[in-house]
Design an enzyme around this catalytic site. Structure first.
Site, mmCIF file in Angstrom:
data_model
loop_
_atom_site.group_PDB
_atom_site.id
_atom_site.type_symbol
_atom_site.label_atom_id
_atom_site.label_comp_id
_atom_site.label_asym_id
_atom_site.label_seq_id
_atom_site.Cartn_x
_atom_site.Cartn_y
_atom_site.Cartn_z
ATOM 1 N NE ARG A 152 2.329 -4.035 11.270
ATOM 2 C CZ ARG A 152 3.166 -3.815 10.261
ATOM 3 N NH1 ARG A 152 4.368 -4.350 10.273
ATOM 4 N NH2 ARG A 152 2.817 -3.080 9.252
ATOM 5 N NE ARG A 173 7.119 -2.729 5.827
ATOM 6 C CZ ARG A 173 5.820 -2.505 5.808
ATOM 7 N NH1 ARG A 173 5.174 -2.437 4.663
ATOM 8 N NH2 ARG A 173 5.168 -2.352 6.923
ATOM 9 N NE ARG A 204 -4.035 -1.175 10.003
ATOM 10 C CZ ARG A 204 -2.955 -0.641 9.442
ATOM 11 N NH1 ARG A 204 -3.033 0.512 8.830
ATOM 12 N NH2 ARG A 204 -1.811 -1.272 9.475
ATOM 13 C CE LYS A 236 -2.249 -0.790 3.848
ATOM 14 N NZ LYS A 236 -1.669 -2.064 4.307
ATOM 15 N NE ARG A 238 6.980 0.647 9.723
ATOM 16 C CZ ARG A 238 5.936 0.626 8.900
ATOM 17 N NH1 ARG A 238 5.958 1.329 7.795
ATOM 18 N NH2 ARG A 238 4.878 -0.095 9.175
HETATM 19 P P1 AMP Z 1 0.964 0.841 9.027
HETATM 20 O O1 AMP Z 1 2.177 1.675 8.808
HETATM 21 O O2 AMP Z 1 -0.209 1.277 8.199
HETATM 22 O O3 AMP Z 1 1.221 -0.630 8.890
HETATM 23 O O4 AMP Z 1 0.518 1.081 10.548
HETATM 24 C C1 AMP Z 1 1.391 0.838 11.630
HETATM 25 C C2 AMP Z 1 0.592 0.752 12.931
HETATM 26 O O5 AMP Z 1 -0.128 1.976 13.160
HETATM 27 C C3 AMP Z 1 -0.474 -0.332 12.960
HETATM 28 O O6 AMP Z 1 0.061 -1.590 13.308
HETATM 29 C C4 AMP Z 1 -1.420 0.224 14.035
HETATM 30 O O7 AMP Z 1 -0.892 0.046 15.336
HETATM 31 C C5 AMP Z 1 -1.396 1.707 13.741
HETATM 32 N N1 AMP Z 1 -2.452 2.081 12.749
HETATM 33 C C6 AMP Z 1 -2.252 2.548 11.487
HETATM 34 N N2 AMP Z 1 -3.413 2.786 10.861
HETATM 35 C C7 AMP Z 1 -4.394 2.464 11.759
HETATM 36 C C8 AMP Z 1 -5.805 2.467 11.709
HETATM 37 N N3 AMP Z 1 -6.480 2.848 10.595
HETATM 38 N N4 AMP Z 1 -6.482 2.075 12.821
HETATM 39 C C9 AMP Z 1 -5.831 1.691 13.934
HETATM 40 N N5 AMP Z 1 -4.493 1.632 14.041
HETATM 41 C C10 AMP Z 1 -3.763 2.020 12.961
#
Ligand code: AMP
Length: 221
Positions: A168, A124, A86, A14, A157
């Site tokens: 996750r 990653r 999400r 994404k 990360r």
């Molecule tokens: P990402 O970089 O999109 O994989 O997001 C990293 C982390 O941020 C996720 O594992 C969640 O802890 C938090 N996060 C990101 N987007 C959301 C969302 N829409 N709702 C809840 N938590 C989020």
């Protein structure tokens, strides 16, 4: 108005696709993950601990953050949502927000095989300064471990560590995958793109085709 939503599990690409779309369409890339990471400690210790554990931050916090971001002037012509919605509650909130503003959404579902996801996530790397994403197997930087753009040393990360990855993916299966069923059942515009194979550019071409088909339908309808 382009209300683009990139939907897919962690590691589906994404972030990479959102950056390509941002360059092509010149509308902002809104990543809830990036926004939450940038807020860091200012977002509160509960938020930081939740992210470090690989779980989802509360709907209230994220919904408000997205609403504030999409209300800014640079998003008036369109935006690319990455990592949101999400949960079903977030999806309902977003659909309501779209409907109130007459925004016609297009959800692009990046569908990727589970084993491919695991391989991608463990490889990653990210630039801590500009946020560029790499993968040591499929998309390595030109110089080992250094960012192509600014030469910074790339990092893993915190939420890409293996135990966190499992958490996750679990959160995705439990809370996020059902969002797709909800969007389909609600008659929202959802396109699935096979993103398991091919380079990021090849996947991007498939997304562009989906956008063109969508635009043609909009013009006819
Ligand atoms: P990402 O970089 O999109 O994989 O997001 C990293 C982390 O941020 C996720 O594992 C969640 O802890 C938090 N996060 C990101 N987007 C959301 C969302 N829409 N709702 C809840 N938590 C989020």
């Amino acid at each position: 108005m382009n209300g683009l939503v990139l939907f897919g599990s962690p590691g589906s690409g994404k972030g990479t696709q959102a950056k390509l779309l941002e360059q092509c369409l010149r509308i902002p890339h809104v990543s809830t993950g990036d926004m939450l990471r940038a807020k860091g400690a200012a977002a509160g210790s509960v938020v930081v601990a939740t992210m470090e554990a690989g779980a989802l931050v509360s709907d209230e916090v994220v919904n408000q953050m997205v609403e504030d971001r999409l209300s800014r002037e640079d998003a008036a012509r369109g935006f690319i949502l990455d990592g949101y919605p999400r949960t079903r509650a977030q999806a309902e909130h977003l659909c309501c927000w779209f409907d109130q503003r007459g925004i016609r959404e297009l959800v692009i579902h990046l569908s990727v095989d589970y084993n491919v996801i695991i391989a991608r996530l463990t490889g990653r790397r990210q630039c801590p300064v500009c946020g560029s994403l790499y993968n040591i197997v499929s998309q390595p930087p030109r110089v080992d471990e250094l960012c192509d753009r600014d030469g910074q040393r790339l990092v893993v990360r915190d939420d890409d560590r293996e135990s966190v990855i499992r958490e996750r993916l679990d959160a995705y299966e439990r809370q996020t995958r059902p969002v797709l069923d909800y969007l389909n059942a609600a008659g929202r515009r959802v396109y699935s793109v096979d993103a398991s194979q091919g380079s990021p550019e090849e996947v991007f071409q498939k997304i562009r085709q989906a956008l063109e088909t969508h635009d043609r339908k909009e013009n006819v309808g």
